[in-house]
Design a protein around this motif. Structure first.
Motif, mmCIF file in Angstrom:
data_model
loop_
_atom_site.group_PDB
_atom_site.id
_atom_site.type_symbol
_atom_site.label_atom_id
_atom_site.label_comp_id
_atom_site.label_asym_id
_atom_site.label_seq_id
_atom_site.Cartn_x
_atom_site.Cartn_y
_atom_site.Cartn_z
ATOM 1 N N ALA A 117 0.807 -1.222 0.000
ATOM 2 C CA ALA A 117 0.000 0.000 0.000
ATOM 3 C C ALA A 117 0.842 1.276 0.000
ATOM 4 N N ASP A 118 2.138 1.169 0.211
ATOM 5 C CA ASP A 118 3.008 2.347 0.355
ATOM 6 C C ASP A 118 2.869 3.398 -0.740
ATOM 7 N N PRO A 119 2.828 3.015 -2.020
ATOM 8 C CA PRO A 119 2.734 4.062 -3.051
ATOM 9 C C PRO A 119 1.500 4.951 -2.898
ATOM 10 N N TYR A 120 0.420 4.385 -2.392
ATOM 11 C CA TYR A 120 -0.817 5.152 -2.233
ATOM 12 C C TYR A 120 -0.872 5.851 -0.880
ATOM 13 N N ILE A 121 -0.379 5.190 0.158
ATOM 14 C CA ILE A 121 -0.330 5.802 1.486
ATOM 15 C C ILE A 121 0.497 7.086 1.443
ATOM 16 N N THR A 122 1.553 7.093 0.646
ATOM 17 C CA THR A 122 2.475 8.237 0.601
ATOM 18 C C THR A 122 2.217 9.207 -0.555
ATOM 19 N N MET A 123 1.164 9.000 -1.316
ATOM 20 C CA MET A 123 0.866 9.854 -2.469
ATOM 21 C C MET A 123 0.237 11.173 -2.015
ATOM 22 N N LYS A 124 1.002 12.243 -2.080
ATOM 23 C CA LYS A 124 0.572 13.548 -1.572
ATOM 24 C C LYS A 124 -0.732 14.034 -2.187
ATOM 25 N N GLY A 125 -0.940 13.754 -3.459
ATOM 26 C CA GLY A 125 -2.129 14.242 -4.156
ATOM 27 C C GLY A 125 -3.440 13.672 -3.655
ATOM 28 N N LEU A 126 -3.404 12.623 -2.861
ATOM 29 C CA LEU A 126 -4.636 12.024 -2.350
ATOM 30 C C LEU A 126 -5.136 12.704 -1.082
ATOM 31 N N TYR A 127 -4.293 13.523 -0.457
ATOM 32 C CA TYR A 127 -4.621 14.112 0.831
ATOM 33 C C TYR A 127 -5.140 15.532 0.687
ATOM 34 N N PRO A 128 -5.933 15.975 1.662
ATOM 35 C CA PRO A 128 -6.430 17.353 1.625
ATOM 36 C C PRO A 128 -5.271 18.353 1.613
ATOM 37 N N LYS A 129 -5.524 19.488 1.026
ATOM 38 C CA LYS A 129 -4.509 20.544 0.956
ATOM 39 C C LYS A 129 -4.001 20.851 2.370
ATOM 40 N N GLY A 130 -2.702 20.894 2.500
ATOM 41 C CA GLY A 130 -2.078 21.192 3.781
ATOM 42 C C GLY A 130 -1.825 19.986 4.670
ATOM 43 N N GLN A 131 -2.298 18.835 4.271
ATOM 44 C CA GLN A 131 -2.065 17.618 5.063
ATOM 45 C C GLN A 131 -1.009 16.765 4.377
ATOM 46 N N ARG A 132 0.011 16.414 5.117
ATOM 47 C CA ARG A 132 1.050 15.566 4.543
ATOM 48 C C ARG A 132 0.671 14.099 4.733
ATOM 49 N N PRO A 133 1.147 13.245 3.845
ATOM 50 C CA PRO A 133 0.901 11.811 4.015
ATOM 51 C C PRO A 133 1.555 11.316 5.310
ATOM 52 N N PRO A 134 1.060 10.224 5.853
ATOM 53 C CA PRO A 134 1.627 9.713 7.104
ATOM 54 C C PRO A 134 3.014 9.107 6.904
ATOM 55 N N SER A 135 3.758 9.079 7.986
ATOM 56 C CA SER A 135 5.007 8.327 8.023
ATOM 57 C C SER A 135 4.648 6.870 8.293
#
Length: 157
Positions: A117-135
């Motif tokens: 799942a890593d490629p999607y968990i870390t994909m910045k474009g999937l998250y709301p503006k201003g929210q970084r993907p999780p570590s």
């Protein structure tokens, strides 16, 4: 620090006879022994997956009793999951409910030993503006993630 625990890693946190249990010891210690830490759950699909593992239900009940379980509104997670499924048309995106849980909660750490799942968990474009993907916490070498900066005020609780 709040964290989402991948269903496939519950045994690494809660079953001492499991390979990998020692790697999740820092995460487990942080959860049980630090204030304002919690396991984050939510969404219909996540709950369905948890229901397939009845041997861990007592652990979840105990976490809830001691206020170490944070439940995100299922309706919010499910709506975000539906949005993500439309946005990402890939057969490899098989955990949209996990990304949805991060998007709706604001949680910053994902605990999992599965890298699929890593490629999607870390994909910045999937998250709301201003929210970084999780570590991603995968083993004891990621204990540096267990710090106060990763304790957040969760949304949609």
């Amino acid at each position: 620090m709040c964290f989402v625990l991948d269903i496939n890693s519950f045994h690494r946190v809660f079953n001492p006879s499991t390979a990998g249990y020692a790697d999740f010891a820092p995460l487990r210690e942080w959860l049980y022994n630090r204030p304002r830490t919690s396991l984050v759950i939510g969404g219909k699909r996540y709950r369905e997956e948890m229901n397939k593992m009845p041997k861990y239900w007592d652990k979840l009940v105990e976490l809830k009793r001691v206020r170490k379980l944070s439940e995100i509104l299922d309706v919010a997670v499910d709506a975000e999951e539906a949005r993500l499924k439309k946005a990402v048309q890939s057969k490899h995106f098989n955990d949209p409910h996990i990304v949805a849980l991060f998007c709706t909660s604001g949680c910053r750490v994902f605990a999992s030993h599965d890298k699929q799942a890593d490629p999607y968990i870390t994909m910045k474009g999937l998250y709301p503006k201003g929210q970084r993907p999780p570590s991603i916490y995968r083993s004891a070498k990621h204990a540096h993630l267990l710090r106060n900066v990763n304790i957040v005020a969760l949304r949609n609780t």
